[in-house]
Every structure is written in structure tokens, then in C-alpha cells.
Design a protein around this motif. Structure first.
Motif, PDB file in Angstrom:
ATOM      1  N   TRP A 171     -14.132 -20.054  22.765  1.00  0.00           N
ATOM      2  CA  TRP A 171     -14.914 -20.377  21.569  1.00  0.00           C
ATOM      3  C   TRP A 171     -16.393 -20.533  21.937  1.00  0.00           C
ATOM      4  CZ3 TRP A 171     -17.947 -24.444  19.789  1.00  0.00           C
ATOM      5  CH2 TRP A 171     -18.218 -24.453  18.408  1.00  0.00           C
ATOM      6  N   ALA A 172     -16.636 -21.211  23.052  1.00  0.00           N
ATOM      7  CA  ALA A 172     -18.021 -21.398  23.502  1.00  0.00           C
ATOM      8  C   ALA A 172     -18.660 -20.036  23.821  1.00  0.00           C
ATOM      9  CB  ALA A 172     -18.051 -22.295  24.734  1.00  0.00           C
TER      10      ALA A 172
ATOM     11  N   GLN B 213     -17.930 -17.155  22.581  1.00  0.00           N
ATOM     12  CA  GLN B 213     -18.232 -16.475  21.308  1.00  0.00           C
ATOM     13  C   GLN B 213     -19.565 -16.935  20.738  1.00  0.00           C
ATOM     14  OE1 GLN B 213     -15.076 -17.178  18.482  1.00  0.00           O
ATOM     15  NE2 GLN B 213     -13.673 -15.755  19.490  1.00  0.00           N
ATOM     16  N   HIS B 214     -19.921 -18.177  21.026  1.00  0.00           N
ATOM     17  CA  HIS B 214     -21.169 -18.736  20.510  1.00  0.00           C
ATOM     18  C   HIS B 214     -22.302 -18.639  21.521  1.00  0.00           C
ATOM     19  CE1 HIS B 214     -18.266 -20.297  17.641  1.00  0.00           C
ATOM     20  NE2 HIS B 214     -19.268 -20.482  16.820  1.00  0.00           N
TER      21      HIS B 214
ATOM     22  N   LYS C  71     -22.511 -19.946  24.430  1.00  0.00           N
ATOM     23  CA  LYS C  71     -22.810 -21.246  25.037  1.00  0.00           C
ATOM     24  C   LYS C  71     -21.932 -21.502  26.262  1.00  0.00           C
ATOM     25  CE  LYS C  71     -25.812 -23.032  22.040  1.00  0.00           C
ATOM     26  NZ  LYS C  71     -25.506 -23.160  20.665  1.00  0.00           N
TER      27      LYS C  71
ATOM     28  N   GLY D 189     -17.756 -25.877  24.267  1.00  0.00           N
ATOM     29  CA  GLY D 189     -16.454 -25.737  23.619  1.00  0.00           C
ATOM     30  C   GLY D 189     -15.652 -27.031  23.687  1.00  0.00           C
TER      31      GLY D 189
ATOM     32  N   ASN E 145     -16.989 -29.552  21.235  1.00  0.00           N
ATOM     33  CA  ASN E 145     -16.594 -29.250  19.860  1.00  0.00           C
ATOM     34  C   ASN E 145     -15.096 -29.420  19.633  1.00  0.00           C
ATOM     35  OD1 ASN E 145     -18.851 -28.184  17.912  1.00  0.00           O
ATOM     36  ND2 ASN E 145     -19.405 -27.629  19.991  1.00  0.00           N
TER      37      ASN E 145
ATOM     38  N   GLU F  72     -11.752 -24.874  16.428  1.00  0.00           N
ATOM     39  CA  GLU F  72     -11.671 -24.563  14.993  1.00  0.00           C
ATOM     40  C   GLU F  72     -10.375 -25.057  14.375  1.00  0.00           C
ATOM     41  OE1 GLU F  72     -12.426 -20.351  14.782  1.00  0.00           O
ATOM     42  OE2 GLU F  72     -14.595 -20.687  14.948  1.00  0.00           O
TER      43      GLU F  72
END
Ligand code: IPE
Ligand code: IPE
Ligand code: MG
Length: 254
Positions: free
Chosen positions: A31-32, A34-35, A37, A42, A45, A225
Motif C-alpha cells: 500500500w505504501a 502504491q503511494h 512512500k 503503510g 496507516n 484500506e
């Protein structure tokens, strides 16, 4: 509340809730990425997802929620990530014990806590002590957890008792074995539902003994998410399955 979320929640049969839901929280790193970062972004979050589903589980009336937060194998990650995770745990525990008190949630932990950094272990033990009389739901964190290690430990304890003449080999039963696992020692029942996020379909050394008859639910949603509606979806799926425990469908209908 969003309409979809409300609709899903109302589709849950409250009389057929799993008593214990276990979750392998996976996908923070992807996820990180994808952003654009670092991985730690991740993990940070992922904390919101933990809050969200803990609240959802307690609201529904689930008795035990176990979250796989750090495996024994996770020590092999880059030092900087492990350090950040351990600090994030301390920070989150300090912040969230108040929320646990407000919501009457008891904190517990499974895994080898003796190897955790002092600050992490202290924050954890403090959280467990502060919340020990709460009764609405038990939130179990699996930390430095390895199912194989836990099983070996139980075998060793039983072997010692046999050697000391306190127990005969034929008295080593499923019940006695289970009672010597971290879960058994804390009176935590076996999970009926195991959820893993991020699309991976493996168990990664989690609760191997305890999930013998759990229903497995895999979702592509990445952990940061993961929200209440995803938990509802997993429970609805669980409730639509036929749990046969070795019997035939016809036997169950009788
Ligand atoms: C799960 O997310 C969190 C922990 C294991 C602590 P990951 O960090 O494993 O995320 P991916 O699998 O690399 O996406
Ligand atoms: C499992 O996730 C452990 C936790 C969720 C804490 P990993 O991401 O570490 O699992 P593997 O190594 O990919 O199987
Ligand atoms: Mg992973």
C-alpha cells in the motif's frame, strides 16, 4: 454511516456470529509503495484499520478478535522497519489504552514477549494490566508469534511433566495439549473465522493448531484500506458456509 456499510451490517445474523475472529493484517508495504512512500508509512496507516475493525467487532458482539501484528519471522526485515514497527506499537498502545477503557475492551497478547524491546513489552504489559477487568470484547495481539514455536513449547511442557512422573504418555490429550498453548493458557477459544488481507493465500505460521476447523477468508484489500464493511463482508461469507466438521450435508440437515 455509508449506505453500503449499513446494508452489510444489517445482513449479519447476530445469533450466528463467530465467537473468535483472527486476522492476518497484510499489505501495508504494498500500500505504501502504491503511494510512493516508505513501508513504514503503510504501517502507520494500518493503525486506522486496526481501530476501525476493533470497533466494528466490539459493536457486533464478537467476543475475541486476534490480530497478527508481528511474526517471529518478521525480525528478518530491515532493522529500520523493525525498529519503526516496535516504536509504532508503543505509541499506539499509549494512545489507545484510553479508547480500550472507554469501550470496555480487554487487551491480551500471545507470542514470546520476552524478546520484545523493553519499551514495547512494558507498554504492552501496562495495557494488559489496565484493561484486565474489561468484559465487552478481548483484543488479542499476536506479537513475536510463531505457531510452531508455541506448539514445541507445549510439547516440551508435557514432556517435562511426563518425565517428572506427573502425567502418563497416554494422558497427553488434545485438551491437555491445547491448554499449554498461549491461547489455552489465556482461555482464548479457537477462531472460527480467519481473515487475511492483501490477496496472499497462506497462513504464515499463525495459530496452526487453533485453526484446524476455522473458515478461511482471503480478500485482496490491502490492510491500510481494510474497514468495517470488509469485516462485515467476511462475516456474511462465513455465515453462508456450511460447517460440516467431517459430517455430510444430509446429516447436518437432520
Ligand atoms: C503486514 O504488512 C504488516 C506486518 C507484517 C507487520 P506487510 O509489511 O507484510 O506488507 P507487504 O506484504 O509487504 O505488502
Ligand atoms: C504475516 O505477514 C505476519 C503478520 C501479518 C504480522 P507477512 O507479510 O510477514 O507474511 P509472509 O512472510 O509474506 O508470509
Ligand atoms: Mg506481508
Amino acid at each position: 454511516m455509508q449506505a453500503v456499510r449499513m446494508e452489510l451490517k444489517s445482513a449479519i445474523i447476530l445469533e450466528k456470529l463467530p465467537r473468535h475472529v483472527a486476522v492476518i493484517m497484510d499489505g501495508n508495504g504494498r500500500w505504501a509503495k502504491q503511494h510512493g512512500k516508505p513501508r513504514v508509512f503503510g504501517h502507520r496507516n494500518g493503525v486506522q484499520a486496526v481501530r476501525d475493525i476493533t470497533e466494528a467487532a466490539a459493536e457486533l458482539g464478537i467476543e475475541y478478535l486476534t490480530l497478527y501484528a508481528f511474526s517471529t519471522e518478521n525480525w528478518n526485515r530491515p532493522k529500520i522497519e523493525v525498529g519503526a514497527l516496535m516504536r509504532l506499537l508503543v505509541e499506539t498502545l499509549h494512545k489507545e489504552v484510553k479508547t480500550l477503557m472507554k469501550n470496555n475492551i480487554r487487551l491480551m497478547a500471545i507470542g514470546d514477549l520476552s524478546q520484545l524491546p523493553d519499551a514495547t513489552r512494558r507498554a504492552l504489559l501496562q495495557g494488559i494490566e489496565t484493561t484486565k477487568n474489561n468484559s465487552r470484547m478481548t483484543l488479542v495481539l499476536a506479537l513475536n508469534y510463531s505457531a510452531r514455536r508455541e506448539i514445541l513449547q507445549a510439547a516440551r511442557l508435557l514432556a517435562e511433566q511426563v518425565q517428572a512422573g506427573e502425567l502418563k504418555p497416554e494422558e497427553v490429550s488434545e485438551e491437555r495439549f491445547a491448554a499449554r498453548l498461549n491461547t489455552g493458557m489465556n482461555q482464548i477459544p479457537d477462531p472460527e473465522l480467519l481473515i487475511r488481507s492483501s490477496g496472499e493465500q497462506r497462513i504464515s505460521n499463525f495459530l496452526l493448531w487453533q485453526i484446524a476447523y476455522a473458515e478461511l477468508y482471503f480478500t485482496p484489500v490491502l490492510w491500510p484500506e481494510f474497514r468495517k464493511e470488509h469485516l462485515y463482508q467476511a462475516i456474511i461469507d462465513f455465515q453462508q458456509r456450511e460447517r460440516r466438521f467431517g459430517k455430510t450435508s444430509e446429516q447436518l440437515a437432520q
